[in-house]
Design a protein around this motif. Structure first.
Motif, mmCIF file in Angstrom:
data_model
loop_
_atom_site.group_PDB
_atom_site.id
_atom_site.type_symbol
_atom_site.label_atom_id
_atom_site.label_comp_id
_atom_site.label_asym_id
_atom_site.label_seq_id
_atom_site.Cartn_x
_atom_site.Cartn_y
_atom_site.Cartn_z
ATOM 1 N N GLU A 308 0.742 -1.156 0.002
ATOM 2 C CA GLU A 308 0.062 -0.061 0.112
ATOM 3 C C GLU A 308 0.706 1.117 0.129
ATOM 4 O O GLU A 308 0.644 2.229 -0.731
ATOM 5 N N ALA A 309 1.983 1.272 0.858
ATOM 6 C CA ALA A 309 2.550 2.311 0.790
ATOM 7 C C ALA A 309 3.429 2.842 -0.452
ATOM 8 O O ALA A 309 3.693 3.834 -0.949
ATOM 9 N N LEU A 310 4.122 1.467 -0.995
ATOM 10 C CA LEU A 310 4.469 1.740 -2.652
ATOM 11 C C LEU A 310 3.623 2.334 -3.511
ATOM 12 O O LEU A 310 3.867 3.224 -4.118
ATOM 13 N N VAL A 311 2.183 1.811 -3.449
ATOM 14 C CA VAL A 311 1.438 2.409 -4.483
ATOM 15 C C VAL A 311 1.027 3.816 -4.199
ATOM 16 O O VAL A 311 1.101 4.693 -5.051
ATOM 17 N N GLU A 312 0.715 3.995 -2.682
ATOM 18 C CA GLU A 312 0.272 5.323 -2.620
ATOM 19 C C GLU A 312 1.713 6.418 -2.693
ATOM 20 O O GLU A 312 1.283 7.604 -2.850
ATOM 21 N N GLY A 313 2.811 5.992 -2.529
ATOM 22 C CA GLY A 313 4.052 6.525 -2.797
ATOM 23 C C GLY A 313 4.173 7.043 -4.184
ATOM 24 O O GLY A 313 5.260 7.597 -4.618
ATOM 25 N N LYS A 314 3.252 6.413 -5.152
ATOM 26 C CA LYS A 314 3.425 6.797 -6.586
ATOM 27 C C LYS A 314 4.756 5.987 -7.058
ATOM 28 O O LYS A 314 5.471 6.672 -7.808
ATOM 29 N N VAL A 315 5.201 4.878 -6.479
ATOM 30 C CA VAL A 315 6.443 4.212 -6.895
ATOM 31 C C VAL A 315 6.044 3.541 -8.232
ATOM 32 O O VAL A 315 5.119 3.212 -8.576
ATOM 33 N N ALA A 316 7.259 3.471 -9.173
ATOM 34 C CA ALA A 316 6.865 2.906 -10.611
ATOM 35 C C ALA A 316 6.564 1.503 -10.400
ATOM 36 O O ALA A 316 6.962 0.829 -9.454
ATOM 37 N N PRO A 317 5.599 1.046 -11.366
ATOM 38 C CA PRO A 317 4.961 -0.426 -11.094
ATOM 39 C C PRO A 317 6.218 -1.463 -11.266
ATOM 40 O O PRO A 317 5.884 -2.324 -10.428
ATOM 41 N N GLU A 318 7.261 -1.129 -11.865
ATOM 42 C CA GLU A 318 7.961 -2.296 -11.968
ATOM 43 C C GLU A 318 8.857 -2.491 -10.701
ATOM 44 O O GLU A 318 9.316 -3.584 -10.250
ATOM 45 N N THR A 319 9.142 -1.379 -9.972
ATOM 46 C CA THR A 319 9.698 -1.280 -8.843
ATOM 47 C C THR A 319 8.930 -2.124 -7.770
ATOM 48 O O THR A 319 9.385 -2.953 -7.095
ATOM 49 N N ILE A 320 7.678 -1.637 -7.773
ATOM 50 C CA ILE A 320 6.813 -2.300 -6.719
ATOM 51 C C ILE A 320 6.840 -3.780 -6.936
ATOM 52 O O ILE A 320 7.025 -4.510 -6.166
ATOM 53 N N GLY A 321 6.747 -4.167 -8.341
ATOM 54 C CA GLY A 321 7.069 -5.719 -8.530
ATOM 55 C C GLY A 321 8.409 -6.603 -7.801
ATOM 56 O O GLY A 321 8.235 -7.301 -7.393
ATOM 57 N N LYS A 322 9.454 -5.772 -8.131
ATOM 58 C CA LYS A 322 10.639 -6.026 -7.695
ATOM 59 C C LYS A 322 10.884 -6.257 -6.180
ATOM 60 O O LYS A 322 11.162 -7.296 -5.504
ATOM 61 N N VAL A 323 10.098 -5.248 -5.426
ATOM 62 C CA VAL A 323 10.259 -5.201 -4.101
ATOM 63 C C VAL A 323 9.232 -6.263 -3.533
ATOM 64 O O VAL A 323 9.781 -7.142 -2.632
ATOM 65 N N MET A 324 8.159 -6.527 -3.899
ATOM 66 C CA MET A 324 7.408 -7.647 -3.528
ATOM 67 C C MET A 324 7.701 -9.209 -3.852
ATOM 68 O O MET A 324 7.411 -9.786 -2.932
ATOM 69 N N THR A 325 8.649 -9.011 -5.113
ATOM 70 C CA THR A 325 9.365 -10.254 -5.385
ATOM 71 C C THR A 325 10.430 -10.655 -4.227
ATOM 72 O O THR A 325 10.479 -11.794 -3.788
ATOM 73 N N MET A 326 11.109 -9.396 -3.755
ATOM 74 C CA MET A 326 12.260 -9.854 -2.835
ATOM 75 C C MET A 326 11.630 -10.500 -1.671
ATOM 76 O O MET A 326 12.171 -11.379 -1.033
#
Length: 621
Positions: A308-326
């Motif tokens: 939620e913080a990544l999406v609300e923080g307007k982080v690029a979607p490919e970065t969100i995917g990498k963080v959640m993958t880790m």
């Protein structure tokens, strides 16, 4: 236009993106130039006519259908939709034109090209919304949705913060020579050791203290006698978050930054001692030391909070995917360790591999498990029993942490997906040679694989076998293309022509089925065509572009479309989570604004165009 109609026109246009962002005085002036056009059912507008006055068309009531000059459907449009902005660019080739046909009685507003040019002069930022290239419009849309402000240290790239000061030495140099290079020449705490033009080791000042001075080793001996073998390395484009996770998982303090086998810098723990710490890094650390599955399961709310913080923080979607993958990687590795502690040491060499979105580094809140176990060829039947127990512990542990079991049973706990290397190679050979439905389904799951734990050489062997089989059967790509274009993007979504028609998701758009999966399938095809060893969707397209089989425009278009649709899905899931609901991929078009509708249509057209291009390039030969 009669002035009595102006208030009605102004009120209507004012609610359409991007006109809702224009100064009211400028908008009123623009609306004063609007022309009104009525089309009966079946009447056409040919937007490729050379002498036709260029205008932007807005559908007031009714609906229109756009078809390319070769008859291919381009889009269907309803009230508030815009068309004609492609032809605001005088450089557009008339062969790229299309017809627009009224599929019911339709009322249009026409804004002359000259009036728009005046608006662009007054408000230059509006021009991008009407750019002739879809990639420019989507980029503009992403700039609105995703802020480019600094997101903290851990979401930056390694190359942005690593130091260039690192010693490069060879394995035959003496310990004394290397120490001199580190201390007196470069003043660095670390040296990377090469042999035959390959990185073979690493040595740090702490290693020198522990392995040389403390043990009384002669400084005349070669550095390879005391170096750390096969050191971990990082790429300059990797996230700092990934580097920090790697350091914690392996208890290391120095990471050489390597590009094309050349060391270009060094990342140390000192670089990470900043005030801008990212919550995800601490969750990964907690996962690493969790003592039981129940403790791991208790971290689920924290994982959701990070998403939620990544999406609300307007982080690029490919970065969100990498963080959640880790984070999912960390869960999986910890559960493997817990299982091994319970069952005892593995009886033979093995690799735990993941597939699907997990392998592509594209994990999100709906990602389920796709995994398998690759065993050494000397594995016995008793060994397989051990690994079946291990897989059951891990997969059910992940399920308790809210990573759902795969509904198709593509998991290592299924005997078919826990096999020796030779059996896996036979699978790939069969799948490529006979791409019938079941084989195609199997290979589509395991076309992207990534090692989470164990012997990564097995993964390399399988990938090489896959490429070899495809090279020997080029018809396989044709089969993939045929399967990939069976589903078309929802060009007619806003007339409710391609929505789900039954069930609990009636009259919603499945954005995964009708958009994201189509892009992933196309990336697989283009990636396999150039033997790309990378699994991520954007990396596959990038490699295809670099190899010359995907044009610059097509590459930019499809990447822009992919990022926009991912951001759209993530925001939809965020709303559901905030409301305490189960997130899904089904979106109600009634909830779309003018902004989303316009840019989604751009994205859908791009997908359809690339499907057509793939059929031409890779279709039956």
């Amino acid at each position: 236009m009669p002035q009595s109609l102006l208030p009605n026109i102004l009120s209507f246009i004012n609610q359409i993106d991007p006109f809702d962002k224009i100064d009211k005085t400028e908008l009123r002036e623009l609306c004063g130039h609007v022309k009104i056009c009525y089309l009966g059912k079946g009447e056409k507008i040919n937007l490729a006519e050379k002498d036709k006055e260029k205008s932007l068309y807005i559908v007031r009531t009714g609906s229109m259908e756009q078809r390319k000059t070769n008859g291919v459907l381009r889009a269907r449009l309803g009230a508030e939709d815009l068309f004609g902005f492609t032809f605001l660019d005088s450089n557009v080739n008339e062969d790229e034109g299309y017809y627009a046909t009224a599929i019911e009685n339709t009322l249009l507003y026409l804004i002359p090209h000259s009036a728009l040019q005046t608006l662009f002069t007054q408000s230059p930022h509006i021009a991008e919304h009407f750019a002739s290239q879809a990639q420019v419009r989507l980029k503009s849309a992403l700039d609105v949705v995703w802020s480019n402000k600094e997101k903290g240290l851990f979401l930056r790239r390694v190359g942005d913060i690593a130091t260039g000061r690192i010693a490069i030495v060879t394995a035959d140099m003496s310990i004394k020579q290397v120490a001199h290079e580190m201390r007196n020449v470069l003043r660095t705490s670390c040296a990377v050791i090469y042999k035959d033009n390959h990185i073979v080791g690493l040595i740090t000042d702490r290693d020198m203290t522990k392995r040389v001075i403390a043990d009384g080793v002669s400084v005349e001996r070669p550095i390879e006698d005391v170096m750390t073998l096969s050191p971990h390395i990082i790429k300059p484009d990797d996230l700092v978050l990934h580097a920090a996770s790697l350091m914690m998982q392996n208890n290391i303090r120095n990471l050489p930054v390597v590009k094309d086998n050349k060391v270009i810098g060094l990342l140390t723990t000192t670089h990470l001692v900043q005030n801008h710490r990212m919550q995800a890094i601490f969750l990964i650390d907690k996962i690493k030391y969790a003592g039981s599955t129940s403790v791991l399961a208790s971290f689920t709310p924290e994982r959701q909070a990070i998403f939620e913080a990544l999406v609300e923080g307007k982080v690029a979607p490919e970065t969100i995917g990498k963080v959640m993958t880790m984070i999912m990687d960390a869960y999986t590795r910890r559960l493997i360790h817990i299982a091994i502690d319970k069952l005892g040491p593995p009886p033979c060499d093995f690799a735990w591999i993941v597939a699907g979105s997990h392998a592509r580094n594209e994990v999100h809140m709906l990602s389920d498990q796709d995994c398998a176990i690759v065993l050494a060829d000397d594995a016995t039947d008793n060994d397989k029993i051990y690994f079946k127990h291990l897989a059951n512990l891990v997969t059910h542990g992940l399920a308790s942490c809210h990573y759902p079991l795969c509904s198709g049973n593509y998991m290592g706990s299924t005997s078919k997906w826990c096999q020796p290397v030779s059996i896996w190679k036979a699978y790939y050979k069969k799948w490529v040679a006979n791409p019938e439905y079941e084989c195609l389904l199997n290979i589509s799951v395991f076309l992207e694989i990534r090692t989470i734990y164990g012997n990564a050489e097995f993964e390399t062997e399988l990938r090489n076998a896959l490429h070899s089989n495809i090279n020997n059967n080029r018809e396989f790509l044709s089969s993939l293309v045929k399967d990939a274009v069976n589903t078309n993007p929802p060009l007619g979504i806003f007339n409710k022509l391609v929505l789900e028609k039954t069930g609990e998701n009636k009259k919603t758009l499945d954005v995964k089925k009708y958009a994201i999966n189509l892009i992933i399938d196309l990336a697989r095809i283009y990636g396999l065509a150039v033997e790309c060893d990378l699994s991520a969707t954007d990396e596959r397209f990038k490699t295809a572009n670099e190899k010359g089989i995907l044009s610059d425009d097509s590459y930019k278009n499809i990447i822009g479309a992919y990022k926009f649709i991912l951001s759209f899905r993530f925001n939809h899931q965020l709303v559901a989570l905030k409301q305490g609901e189960e997130p899904n991929n089904n979106i109600n078009p009634d909830h779309f604004g003018s902004f989303e509708r316009k840019h989604l249509k751009d994205a859908f057209r791009i997908i359809a165009d690339l499907q057509e291009a793939a059929k031409v390039r890779f279709g039956s030969r």
